[in-house]
Motif scaffolding. Structure first.
Motif, PDB file in Angstrom:
ATOM      1  N   UNK A 189      32.279 -24.314  45.001  1.00  0.00           N
ATOM      2  CA  UNK A 189      33.331 -25.017  44.018  1.00  0.00           C
ATOM      3  C   UNK A 189      33.367 -26.534  44.237  1.00  0.00           C
ATOM      4  N   UNK A 190      34.367 -26.856  43.996  1.00  0.00           N
ATOM      5  CA  UNK A 190      34.465 -28.489  43.952  1.00  0.00           C
ATOM      6  C   UNK A 190      34.674 -28.897  45.411  1.00  0.00           C
ATOM      7  N   UNK A 191      33.645 -29.420  46.179  1.00  0.00           N
ATOM      8  CA  UNK A 191      33.879 -29.911  47.398  1.00  0.00           C
ATOM      9  C   UNK A 191      33.201 -31.437  47.160  1.00  0.00           C
ATOM     10  N   UNK A 192      33.810 -32.349  47.906  1.00  0.00           N
ATOM     11  CA  UNK A 192      33.103 -33.531  47.869  1.00  0.00           C
ATOM     12  C   UNK A 192      31.945 -33.733  48.843  1.00  0.00           C
ATOM     13  N   UNK A 193      32.148 -32.949  50.147  1.00  0.00           N
ATOM     14  CA  UNK A 193      31.351 -32.956  51.136  1.00  0.00           C
ATOM     15  C   UNK A 193      31.216 -31.472  51.859  1.00  0.00           C
ATOM     16  N   UNK A 194      30.420 -30.580  51.275  1.00  0.00           N
ATOM     17  CA  UNK A 194      30.367 -29.250  51.707  1.00  0.00           C
ATOM     18  C   UNK A 194      30.075 -28.936  53.245  1.00  0.00           C
ATOM     19  N   UNK A 195      29.263 -29.849  53.721  1.00  0.00           N
ATOM     20  CA  UNK A 195      28.942 -29.532  55.184  1.00  0.00           C
ATOM     21  C   UNK A 195      30.238 -29.765  56.079  1.00  0.00           C
ATOM     22  N   UNK A 196      31.104 -30.538  55.711  1.00  0.00           N
ATOM     23  CA  UNK A 196      32.437 -30.940  56.426  1.00  0.00           C
ATOM     24  C   UNK A 196      33.299 -29.649  56.791  1.00  0.00           C
ATOM     25  N   UNK A 197      33.048 -28.567  55.648  1.00  0.00           N
ATOM     26  CA  UNK A 197      33.968 -27.353  55.923  1.00  0.00           C
ATOM     27  C   UNK A 197      33.773 -26.780  57.327  1.00  0.00           C
ATOM     28  N   UNK A 198      32.657 -26.957  57.992  1.00  0.00           N
ATOM     29  CA  UNK A 198      32.440 -26.555  59.258  1.00  0.00           C
ATOM     30  C   UNK A 198      33.261 -27.202  60.236  1.00  0.00           C
ATOM     31  N   UNK A 199      33.837 -28.302  60.246  1.00  0.00           N
ATOM     32  CA  UNK A 199      34.759 -29.019  61.053  1.00  0.00           C
ATOM     33  C   UNK A 199      36.296 -28.936  60.906  1.00  0.00           C
ATOM     34  N   UNK A 200      36.434 -28.006  59.796  1.00  0.00           N
ATOM     35  CA  UNK A 200      37.862 -28.024  59.497  1.00  0.00           C
ATOM     36  C   UNK A 200      38.624 -27.067  60.475  1.00  0.00           C
ATOM     37  N   UNK A 201      38.173 -26.064  61.343  1.00  0.00           N
ATOM     38  CA  UNK A 201      38.559 -25.278  62.245  1.00  0.00           C
ATOM     39  C   UNK A 201      39.288 -24.187  61.589  1.00  0.00           C
ATOM     40  N   UNK A 202      38.763 -23.695  60.292  1.00  0.00           N
ATOM     41  CA  UNK A 202      39.279 -22.447  59.700  1.00  0.00           C
ATOM     42  C   UNK A 202      38.905 -21.163  60.378  1.00  0.00           C
ATOM     43  N   UNK A 203      39.890 -20.293  60.341  1.00  0.00           N
ATOM     44  CA  UNK A 203      39.441 -19.029  61.074  1.00  0.00           C
ATOM     45  C   UNK A 203      38.095 -18.187  60.444  1.00  0.00           C
ATOM     46  N   UNK A 204      38.017 -18.325  59.149  1.00  0.00           N
ATOM     47  CA  UNK A 204      36.966 -18.049  58.279  1.00  0.00           C
ATOM     48  C   UNK A 204      36.312 -19.070  57.568  1.00  0.00           C
ATOM     49  N   UNK A 205      35.258 -18.752  56.988  1.00  0.00           N
ATOM     50  CA  UNK A 205      34.612 -19.740  55.979  1.00  0.00           C
ATOM     51  C   UNK A 205      33.564 -18.736  55.256  1.00  0.00           C
ATOM     52  N   UNK A 206      33.978 -19.084  53.865  1.00  0.00           N
ATOM     53  CA  UNK A 206      33.416 -18.048  52.882  1.00  0.00           C
ATOM     54  C   UNK A 206      32.646 -19.055  51.819  1.00  0.00           C
ATOM     55  N   UNK A 207      31.209 -18.517  51.649  1.00  0.00           N
ATOM     56  CA  UNK A 207      30.457 -19.433  50.856  1.00  0.00           C
ATOM     57  C   UNK A 207      30.320 -18.994  49.406  1.00  0.00           C
ATOM     58  N   UNK A 208      30.884 -17.984  48.971  1.00  0.00           N
ATOM     59  CA  UNK A 208      30.987 -17.617  47.580  1.00  0.00           C
ATOM     60  C   UNK A 208      32.201 -16.822  47.354  1.00  0.00           C
ATOM     61  N   UNK A 209      32.677 -16.530  46.068  1.00  0.00           N
ATOM     62  CA  UNK A 209      33.777 -15.674  45.682  1.00  0.00           C
ATOM     63  C   UNK A 209      33.827 -14.207  46.124  1.00  0.00           C
TER      64      UNK A 209
END
Length: 64
Positions: free
Chosen positions: A26-46
Protein backbone atom coordinates in the motif's frame (compact mmCIF):
# COMPACT_ATOMS: atom_id res chain seq x y z
CA UNK A 1 -1.35 -3.46 16.30
CA UNK A 2 -1.12 -3.32 12.53
CA UNK A 3 0.52 -0.39 10.83
CA UNK A 4 2.05 0.88 7.63
CA UNK A 5 4.39 3.37 9.28
CA UNK A 6 7.09 3.18 11.95
CA UNK A 7 5.01 5.38 14.25
CA UNK A 8 2.23 2.75 14.18
CA UNK A 9 4.60 0.02 15.34
CA UNK A 10 6.03 2.29 18.04
CA UNK A 11 2.51 3.19 19.21
CA UNK A 12 1.59 -0.48 19.42
CA UNK A 13 4.59 -1.20 21.63
CA UNK A 14 3.92 1.85 23.81
CA UNK A 15 0.28 0.81 24.23
CA UNK A 16 1.30 -2.64 25.42
CA UNK A 17 -0.12 -4.52 22.46
CA UNK A 18 0.53 -8.24 22.42
CA UNK A 19 2.36 -7.97 19.10
CA UNK A 20 2.89 -5.67 16.13
CA UNK A 21 2.45 -6.31 12.42
CA UNK A 22 4.03 -4.13 9.75
CA UNK A 23 2.07 -3.90 6.51
CA UNK A 24 4.68 -3.73 3.76
CA UNK A 25 2.21 -2.88 1.03
CA UNK A 26 0.00 0.00 0.00
CA UNK A 27 1.14 3.52 0.77
CA UNK A 28 4.78 3.42 1.84
CA UNK A 29 7.37 6.05 1.07
CA UNK A 30 10.24 3.61 1.61
CA UNK A 31 9.06 -0.02 1.53
CA UNK A 32 12.51 -1.39 2.36
CA UNK A 33 12.47 0.50 5.67
CA UNK A 34 9.83 -1.89 7.04
CA UNK A 35 12.59 -4.40 7.79
CA UNK A 36 14.07 -1.93 10.33
CA UNK A 37 10.89 -1.19 12.27
CA UNK A 38 11.34 -4.25 14.51
CA UNK A 39 7.72 -5.35 14.14
CA UNK A 40 6.93 -8.84 15.36
CA UNK A 41 5.55 -9.78 11.94
CA UNK A 42 5.76 -8.31 8.44
CA UNK A 43 3.10 -8.97 5.82
CA UNK A 44 3.57 -8.17 2.15
CA UNK A 45 -0.05 -8.30 1.01
CA UNK A 46 -3.55 -8.27 2.51
CA UNK A 47 -3.92 -12.04 2.27
CA UNK A 48 -1.08 -12.48 4.75
CA UNK A 49 -2.66 -10.21 7.33
CA UNK A 50 -5.19 -12.69 8.72
CA UNK A 51 -2.54 -15.36 9.09
CA UNK A 52 -0.24 -12.92 10.91
CA UNK A 53 -2.98 -11.81 13.29
CA UNK A 54 -4.24 -15.25 14.21
CA UNK A 55 -0.91 -17.09 14.29
CA UNK A 56 0.39 -15.32 17.40
CA UNK A 57 -0.35 -17.26 20.60
CA UNK A 58 -0.68 -15.59 23.99
CA UNK A 59 -2.39 -12.32 23.26
CA UNK A 60 -3.16 -11.73 26.92
CA UNK A 61 -1.66 -8.22 26.93
CA UNK A 62 -4.65 -6.99 25.03
CA UNK A 63 -5.74 -6.55 21.49
CA UNK A 64 -4.74 -3.27 19.89
Amino acid sequence: MVGDDLRDIEAGRAAGCAFTVAAAYGYLEQPAAVQHWEADRIVVDPSGLAAALFAEPGTSKGAC
